[in-house]
Design a protein around this motif. Structure first.
Motif, short mmCIF file in Angstrom:
data_model
loop_
_atom_site.label_atom_id
_atom_site.label_comp_id
_atom_site.label_asym_id
_atom_site.label_seq_id
_atom_site.Cartn_x
_atom_site.Cartn_y
_atom_site.Cartn_z
N GLU A 107 0.83 -1.20 0.00
CA GLU A 107 0.00 0.00 0.00
C GLU A 107 0.87 1.25 0.00
O GLU A 107 0.58 2.22 -0.71
N GLN A 108 1.95 1.23 0.78
CA GLN A 108 2.88 2.36 0.77
C GLN A 108 3.48 2.56 -0.61
O GLN A 108 3.54 3.69 -1.11
N TYR A 109 3.92 1.48 -1.22
CA TYR A 109 4.59 1.61 -2.52
C TYR A 109 3.63 2.15 -3.59
O TYR A 109 4.04 2.96 -4.43
N THR A 110 2.38 1.72 -3.56
CA THR A 110 1.39 2.23 -4.51
C THR A 110 1.24 3.74 -4.37
O THR A 110 1.22 4.48 -5.36
N LEU A 111 1.16 4.22 -3.12
CA LEU A 111 1.05 5.66 -2.88
C LEU A 111 2.33 6.37 -3.30
O LEU A 111 2.29 7.44 -3.94
N PHE A 112 3.47 5.79 -2.98
CA PHE A 112 4.78 6.35 -3.34
C PHE A 112 4.93 6.45 -4.85
O PHE A 112 5.36 7.49 -5.38
N ARG A 113 4.54 5.40 -5.56
CA ARG A 113 4.65 5.39 -7.02
C ARG A 113 3.77 6.46 -7.64
O ARG A 113 4.16 7.17 -8.58
N GLY A 114 2.56 6.60 -7.13
CA GLY A 114 1.66 7.63 -7.64
C GLY A 114 2.19 9.03 -7.39
O GLY A 114 2.06 9.92 -8.23
N TYR A 115 2.81 9.23 -6.22
CA TYR A 115 3.40 10.53 -5.89
C TYR A 115 4.54 10.86 -6.84
O TYR A 115 4.62 11.98 -7.37
N LEU A 116 5.43 9.90 -7.07
CA LEU A 116 6.56 10.15 -7.99
C LEU A 116 6.07 10.47 -9.39
O LEU A 116 6.56 11.41 -10.03
N MET A 125 14.55 9.85 -8.65
CA MET A 125 13.91 8.68 -8.04
C MET A 125 12.83 8.08 -8.93
O MET A 125 12.16 7.12 -8.53
N ALA A 126 12.64 8.62 -10.12
CA ALA A 126 11.52 8.25 -10.97
C ALA A 126 11.49 6.77 -11.34
O ALA A 126 10.42 6.20 -11.56
N ASP A 127 12.65 6.14 -11.42
CA ASP A 127 12.72 4.74 -11.84
C ASP A 127 12.73 3.75 -10.68
O ASP A 127 12.96 2.56 -10.88
N MET A 128 12.47 4.22 -9.47
CA MET A 128 12.51 3.31 -8.31
C MET A 128 11.42 2.26 -8.39
O MET A 128 10.24 2.59 -8.54
N ASN A 129 11.82 1.00 -8.28
CA ASN A 129 10.85 -0.09 -8.25
C ASN A 129 10.58 -0.51 -6.82
O ASN A 129 11.09 0.09 -5.87
N VAL A 130 9.80 -1.57 -6.65
CA VAL A 130 9.40 -1.97 -5.30
C VAL A 130 10.60 -2.42 -4.46
O VAL A 130 10.63 -2.20 -3.25
N LEU A 131 11.61 -3.01 -5.09
CA LEU A 131 12.80 -3.41 -4.34
C LEU A 131 13.60 -2.19 -3.90
O LEU A 131 14.14 -2.15 -2.79
N ASP A 132 13.68 -1.18 -4.77
CA ASP A 132 14.36 0.07 -4.40
C ASP A 132 13.64 0.72 -3.21
O ASP A 132 14.29 1.23 -2.28
N MET A 181 13.08 14.56 9.10
CA MET A 181 12.18 14.08 8.06
C MET A 181 13.01 13.66 6.85
O MET A 181 13.45 14.49 6.06
N VAL A 182 13.23 12.36 6.71
CA VAL A 182 14.10 11.83 5.67
C VAL A 182 13.42 11.92 4.31
O VAL A 182 14.00 12.39 3.33
N TYR A 183 12.17 11.46 4.23
CA TYR A 183 11.44 11.53 2.96
C TYR A 183 9.95 11.41 3.25
O TYR A 183 9.53 10.60 4.09
N SER A 184 9.14 12.21 2.56
CA SER A 184 7.69 12.15 2.73
C SER A 184 7.01 12.15 1.37
O SER A 184 7.54 12.67 0.39
N TYR A 185 5.84 11.55 1.32
CA TYR A 185 5.04 11.52 0.10
C TYR A 185 3.57 11.39 0.48
O TYR A 185 3.24 11.05 1.63
N TYR A 186 2.67 11.66 -0.48
CA TYR A 186 1.26 11.74 -0.14
C TYR A 186 0.40 11.57 -1.38
O TYR A 186 0.90 11.54 -2.52
#
Length: 248
Positions: A107-116, A125-132, A181-186
């Motif tokens: 669920e986090q990764y889905t939100l993260f991917r949509g934010y990017l 960071m645009a090419d980050m996959n789920v392992l990244d 705050m290392v990194y945030s997304y929404y």
């Protein structure tokens, strides 16, 4: 997690590369590894000296002809929100943030991917996959938490957690003198909430509850529009040639 046998930090300098903040300029960074039994103490000392953490790397700018990147930390006890910030808090009273162990979820990764895709489609960071993403969250030797924001539910006052879809996330380090705050997304489809501002305000309150004097926001870059928001959280301290200087 990555590991390294030595405890004494070894510092390295990167080759010049295009600056991501100021067009036409180049950047260099000095970095070291945050691993081993001294990682926590080293991260505390380096953060106070203007470094930032990314996984098991602590880095700071080392540009030869530019000093635009300035470390910024909010003075938690003295901070007073502006009228606009109070409106942001009022708009988000239905949200609650739960501080959880640094463990990635789909669920986090889905939100993260949509934010990017919506905000940083051409960024580094645009090419980050789920392992990244998993490495970004899990690869740490310091005290790190994930704050997940959801809508308040009937049991939120008891368990401190929200309900429903994930709305925002912040990867946060707990330091001896503050939160970082290392990194945030929404969820970018809820732009009217000003979730980036809300998470900073919420972290100011969290640091205050923990009795920590500072909230580290990373680098404010004079001349960069996307970093300009950090200058609004006053009073704050900026790291200069003579140490941390108060800006009100």
């Amino acid at each position: 997690m990555t590991s390294e046998p030595r405890d004494a930090p070894q510092f390295y300098l990167t080759s010049p590369s295009p600056c991501p903040y100021l067009p036409g300029r180049e950047e260099r960074k000095v970095f070291t590894h945050l691993v081993g039994r001294k990682a926590v103490a080293l991260n505390n000392a380096l953060t106070e000296s203007g470094f930032r953490r990314s996984q098991t790397i602590a880095y700071r700018p080392a540009c030869e002809e530019c000093r635009a990147c300035v470390s910024v930390r909010v003075r938690v006890d003295d901070f007073v929100p502006t009228r606009n910030m109070r409106r942001v808090l009022d708009m988000n009273t239905d949200l609650i943030g739960a501080s959880l162990p640094a463990r990635p979820t789909s669920e986090q990764y889905t939100l993260f991917r949509g934010y990017l895709d919506a905000r940083h489609g051409d960024g580094g960071m645009a090419d980050m996959n789920v392992l990244d993403y998993t490495m970004m969250i899990e690869d740490t030797h310091v005290e790190t938490r994930l704050v997940e924001y959801r809508r308040r539910g009937p049991d939120s006052s008891i368990n401190g957690r929200g309900t429903g879809p994930l709305i925002a996330v912040c990867l946060t380090d707990v330091l001896a003198d503050g939160l970082s705050m290392v990194y945030s997304y929404y969820d970018t489809e809820q732009a009217e909430r000003s979730l980036g501002t809300f998470m900073i305000l919420d972290h100011v309150a969290r640091a205050k509850r923990l009795g920590l004097p500072h909230l580290y926001l990373g680098y404010w870059v004079d001349g960069s529009r996307k970093m300009a928001y950090k200058a609004r959280f006053l009073p704050q301290e900026r790291l200069g040639m003579d140490g941390w200087e108060v800006v009100r």
